[in-house]
Write an enzyme that holds these catalytic residues in place. Structure first.
Site, PDB file in Angstrom:
ATOM      1  N   TYR A  68       8.624  -7.583  13.921  1.00 27.39           N
ATOM      2  CA  TYR A  68       8.362  -7.648  12.484  1.00 27.39           C
ATOM      3  C   TYR A  68       7.638  -8.931  12.103  1.00 27.39           C
ATOM      4  O   TYR A  68       6.807  -8.944  11.190  1.00 27.39           O
ATOM      5  CB  TYR A  68       9.654  -7.447  11.672  1.00 27.39           C
ATOM      6  CG  TYR A  68       9.957  -5.975  11.561  1.00 27.39           C
ATOM      7  CD1 TYR A  68       9.295  -5.179  10.624  1.00 27.39           C
ATOM      8  CD2 TYR A  68      10.818  -5.349  12.457  1.00 27.39           C
ATOM      9  CE1 TYR A  68       9.508  -3.813  10.561  1.00 27.39           C
ATOM     10  CE2 TYR A  68      11.041  -3.981  12.408  1.00 27.39           C
ATOM     11  CZ  TYR A  68      10.380  -3.226  11.455  1.00 27.39           C
ATOM     12  OH  TYR A  68      10.573  -1.872  11.397  1.00 27.39           O
ATOM     13  N   GLN A 101       5.047   5.489   1.500  1.00 25.89           N
ATOM     14  CA  GLN A 101       5.810   5.345   2.736  1.00 25.89           C
ATOM     15  C   GLN A 101       5.515   3.993   3.379  1.00 25.89           C
ATOM     16  O   GLN A 101       6.076   3.654   4.411  1.00 25.89           O
ATOM     17  CB  GLN A 101       5.432   6.459   3.715  1.00 25.89           C
ATOM     18  CG  GLN A 101       5.687   7.848   3.162  1.00 25.89           C
ATOM     19  CD  GLN A 101       4.987   8.912   3.992  1.00 25.89           C
ATOM     20  OE1 GLN A 101       5.512   9.382   4.978  1.00 25.89           O
ATOM     21  NE2 GLN A 101       3.788   9.284   3.581  1.00 25.89           N
ATOM     22  N   ASN A 102       4.586   3.249   2.770  1.00 24.53           N
ATOM     23  CA  ASN A 102       4.195   1.969   3.357  1.00 24.53           C
ATOM     24  C   ASN A 102       5.182   0.874   2.986  1.00 24.53           C
ATOM     25  O   ASN A 102       5.775   0.899   1.910  1.00 24.53           O
ATOM     26  CB  ASN A 102       2.790   1.579   2.888  1.00 24.53           C
ATOM     27  CG  ASN A 102       1.744   2.562   3.356  1.00 24.53           C
ATOM     28  OD1 ASN A 102       2.000   3.328   4.276  1.00 24.53           O
ATOM     29  ND2 ASN A 102       0.591   2.560   2.714  1.00 24.53           N
ATOM     30  N   HIS A 119      10.232   3.572   2.014  1.00 26.15           N
ATOM     31  CA  HIS A 119      10.640   3.015   3.300  1.00 26.15           C
ATOM     32  C   HIS A 119      10.911   1.507   3.229  1.00 26.15           C
ATOM     33  O   HIS A 119      10.924   0.832   4.247  1.00 26.15           O
ATOM     34  CB  HIS A 119       9.596   3.335   4.373  1.00 26.15           C
ATOM     35  CG  HIS A 119       9.518   4.796   4.681  1.00 26.15           C
ATOM     36  ND1 HIS A 119       8.540   5.359   5.475  1.00 26.15           N
ATOM     37  CD2 HIS A 119      10.319   5.825   4.304  1.00 26.15           C
ATOM     38  CE1 HIS A 119       8.749   6.675   5.551  1.00 26.15           C
ATOM     39  NE2 HIS A 119       9.802   6.978   4.852  1.00 26.15           N
ATOM     40  N   SER A 188      -0.099  11.554   7.249  1.00 24.84           N
ATOM     41  CA  SER A 188      -0.111  12.743   8.103  1.00 24.84           C
ATOM     42  C   SER A 188       0.981  13.708   7.647  1.00 24.84           C
ATOM     43  O   SER A 188       1.088  14.820   8.147  1.00 24.84           O
ATOM     44  CB  SER A 188       0.086  12.352   9.557  1.00 24.84           C
ATOM     45  OG  SER A 188       1.267  11.593   9.714  1.00 24.84           O
ATOM     46  N   ASN A 212      -7.940  12.323   2.757  1.00 24.74           N
ATOM     47  CA  ASN A 212      -7.680  11.921   4.148  1.00 24.74           C
ATOM     48  C   ASN A 212      -8.993  11.989   4.919  1.00 24.74           C
ATOM     49  O   ASN A 212      -9.921  12.679   4.509  1.00 24.74           O
ATOM     50  CB  ASN A 212      -6.637  12.862   4.778  1.00 24.74           C
ATOM     51  CG  ASN A 212      -5.914  12.238   5.972  1.00 24.74           C
ATOM     52  OD1 ASN A 212      -6.550  11.800   6.943  1.00 24.74           O
ATOM     53  ND2 ASN A 212      -4.591  12.193   5.920  1.00 24.74           N
ATOM     54  N   ALA A 230     -10.190   6.619   2.111  1.00 27.85           N
ATOM     55  CA  ALA A 230      -9.521   6.518   0.810  1.00 27.85           C
ATOM     56  C   ALA A 230     -10.336   5.694  -0.187  1.00 27.85           C
ATOM     57  O   ALA A 230     -10.449   6.074  -1.359  1.00 27.85           O
ATOM     58  CB  ALA A 230      -8.132   5.910   0.995  1.00 27.85           C
TER      59      ALA A 230
HETATM   60  P1  NAD Z   1       0.430   8.026   9.867  1.00 32.05           P
HETATM   61  O1  NAD Z   1       0.012   6.840  10.661  1.00 32.05           O
HETATM   62  O2  NAD Z   1       1.267   9.057  10.498  1.00 32.05           O
HETATM   63  O3  NAD Z   1      -0.853   8.770   9.294  1.00 32.05           O
HETATM   64  C1  NAD Z   1      -1.935   8.076   8.746  1.00 32.05           C
HETATM   65  C2  NAD Z   1      -2.846   9.095   8.080  1.00 32.05           C
HETATM   66  O4  NAD Z   1      -3.876   8.382   7.420  1.00 32.05           O
HETATM   67  C3  NAD Z   1      -3.516  10.066   9.049  1.00 32.05           C
HETATM   68  O5  NAD Z   1      -3.400  11.371   8.525  1.00 32.05           O
HETATM   69  C4  NAD Z   1      -4.978   9.602   9.063  1.00 32.05           C
HETATM   70  O6  NAD Z   1      -5.891  10.679   9.256  1.00 32.05           O
HETATM   71  C5  NAD Z   1      -5.128   8.993   7.704  1.00 32.05           C
HETATM   72  N1  NAD Z   1      -6.127   7.930   7.567  1.00 32.05           N
HETATM   73  C6  NAD Z   1      -6.446   6.954   8.460  1.00 32.05           C
HETATM   74  N2  NAD Z   1      -7.378   6.131   7.956  1.00 32.05           N
HETATM   75  C7  NAD Z   1      -7.650   6.589   6.696  1.00 32.05           C
HETATM   76  C8  NAD Z   1      -8.518   6.146   5.649  1.00 32.05           C
HETATM   77  N3  NAD Z   1      -9.293   5.055   5.771  1.00 32.05           N
HETATM   78  N4  NAD Z   1      -8.524   6.858   4.490  1.00 32.05           N
HETATM   79  C9  NAD Z   1      -7.758   7.966   4.340  1.00 32.05           C
HETATM   80  N5  NAD Z   1      -6.911   8.412   5.280  1.00 32.05           N
HETATM   81  C10 NAD Z   1      -6.862   7.736   6.454  1.00 32.05           C
HETATM   82  O7  NAD Z   1       1.108   7.383   8.589  1.00 32.05           O
HETATM   83  P2  NAD Z   1       2.249   7.924   7.641  1.00 32.05           P
HETATM   84  O8  NAD Z   1       2.009   9.348   7.322  1.00 32.05           O
HETATM   85  O9  NAD Z   1       2.327   6.932   6.554  1.00 32.05           O
HETATM   86  O10 NAD Z   1       3.592   7.871   8.489  1.00 32.05           O
HETATM   87  C11 NAD Z   1       3.870   6.866   9.424  1.00 32.05           C
HETATM   88  C12 NAD Z   1       5.114   6.037   9.174  1.00 32.05           C
HETATM   89  O11 NAD Z   1       4.804   4.710   9.628  1.00 32.05           O
HETATM   90  C13 NAD Z   1       5.538   5.878   7.758  1.00 32.05           C
HETATM   91  O12 NAD Z   1       6.896   6.128   7.741  1.00 32.05           O
HETATM   92  C14 NAD Z   1       5.287   4.396   7.389  1.00 32.05           C
HETATM   93  O13 NAD Z   1       6.440   3.820   6.823  1.00 32.05           O
HETATM   94  C15 NAD Z   1       5.040   3.703   8.683  1.00 32.05           C
HETATM   95  N6  NAD Z   1       3.867   2.767   8.676  1.00 32.05           N
HETATM   96  C16 NAD Z   1       3.589   1.978   7.594  1.00 32.05           C
HETATM   97  C17 NAD Z   1       2.456   1.140   7.575  1.00 32.05           C
HETATM   98  C18 NAD Z   1       2.179   0.255   6.367  1.00 32.05           C
HETATM   99  O14 NAD Z   1       3.095  -0.168   5.681  1.00 32.05           O
HETATM  100  N7  NAD Z   1       0.896  -0.026   6.043  1.00 32.05           N
HETATM  101  C19 NAD Z   1       1.607   1.124   8.677  1.00 32.05           C
HETATM  102  C20 NAD Z   1       1.921   1.935   9.784  1.00 32.05           C
HETATM  103  C21 NAD Z   1       3.052   2.757   9.750  1.00 32.05           C
END
Ligand code: NAD
Ligand code: ZN
Length: 246
Positions: A68, A101-102, A119, A188, A212, A230
């Site tokens: 972390y 979820q971020n 989360h 996703s 996406n 995005a």
């Molecule tokens: P994921 O990594 O499973 O999916 C990411 C999605 O974003 C994919 O569908 C991909 O095609 C899309 N994507 C990638 N780049 C993009 C862009 N520039 N514009 C639009 N779409 C784009 O992520 P998730 O669905 O959030 O699930 C993963 C888990 O991991 C979550 O529970 C989350 O808490 C955690 N996580 C969080 C962070 C963060 O806080 N930034 C980063 C990584 C993982």
């Protein structure tokens, strides 16, 4: 140039009052924060079960905190991008909630007020023994693992690990039921309960709009699938809305 935004979607958005938005790691990708998908079960090089479960933490809190600490360094350097900022601007025109979820806190930093961090948040900590909760923005951490100021037990990151209940689920479901338009951006959509929200919104009559770079399971039920990054998609969308708001 830009992403094509159908006139019918602009019309729906101009008539909408309540808007719900579900975001995932993809919205922060352009801020330089890696997404999780496609990493072969590894999260920035670490096996997920070691760094994102209670069992992993109990076994080796130092390893988890080192993981972390690295993520916090990266997130500390990251800034909200144009997609986060576009959503904050839209909130001024709508009764709107962002459900994310971020854990990076970038929606709040961009100025969104109504944010549900399902989360948790990487800058918050909580005690493993007492009820202490607090903020810790130290980068890098001075002490690993950090200790509770009240009882000196080990603190944990206030993030939701696999198998743990998410935050704000009642409110998130309410937002999904009440929204006129429900956006699904950069996720996703495979982790429940967040993944059910677009289906609930759809069942309750919302227009579902997916943003996406590729299709996902949500694409099948989405009324609009806007393929692109995005930032590009929200730039194009906001340009259309601003013309109408003027
Ligand atoms: P994921 O990594 O499973 O999916 C990411 C999605 O974003 C994919 O569908 C991909 O095609 C899309 N994507 C990638 N780049 C993009 C862009 N520039 N514009 C639009 N779409 C784009 O992520 P998730 O669905 O959030 O699930 C993963 C888990 O991991 C979550 O529970 C989350 O808490 C955690 N996580 C969080 C962070 C963060 O806080 N930034 C980063 C990584 C993982
Ligand atoms: Zn304590």
């Amino acid at each position: 140039m830009g992403i094509h935004i159908p006139d019918s979607l602009v019309k729906v958005l101009l008539e909408a009052r309540k808007i719900g938005v579900l975001t995932g790691a993809g919205i922060s990708a352009e801020s330089g924060i890696p997404t999780f998908r496609g990493s072969g079960g590894l999260w920035e090089g670490y096996p997920v079960e070691k760094v994102a479960t209670v069992e992993g933490f109990v076994e080796d809190p130092e390893l988890v905190w080192r993981f972390y600490d690295e993520r916090r360094k990266n997130i500390a350097r990251a800034k909200p991008n144009r997609a986060h900022i576009a959503l904050a601007e839209m909130e001024k025109h709508y009764d709107m909630w962002v459900i994310t979820q971020n854990i990076d806190g970038l929606h709040l930093e961009a100025g969104s007020k109504n944010v549900i961090e399902m989360h948790g948040n990487i800058w918050r900590v909580r005690c493993t023994s007492c009820d202490y909760r607090g903020e810790n923005r130290e980068v890098p951490l001075g002490e690993i693992p950090p200790r509770c100021p009240k009882c000196n037990s080990i603190l944990r990151p206030d993030v939701v690990w696999f198998g743990e209940p998410v935050y704000g689920v009642e409110k998130a479901f309410q937002v999904a039921r009440e929204s006129d338009v429900f956006f699904v951006i950069g996720t996703s959509a495979q982790v429940h309960p967040a993944a059910s929200l677009p289906y609930i919104a759809k069942d309750y009559g919302a227009t579902v709009v997916e943003v996406n770079i590729e299709k996902t399971p949500v694409s099948i039920i989405a009324d609009y699938v806007l393929l692109g990054r995005a930032t590009e998609v929200l730039d194009s969308l906001l340009r259309r809305l601003r013309e109408a708001w003027r």
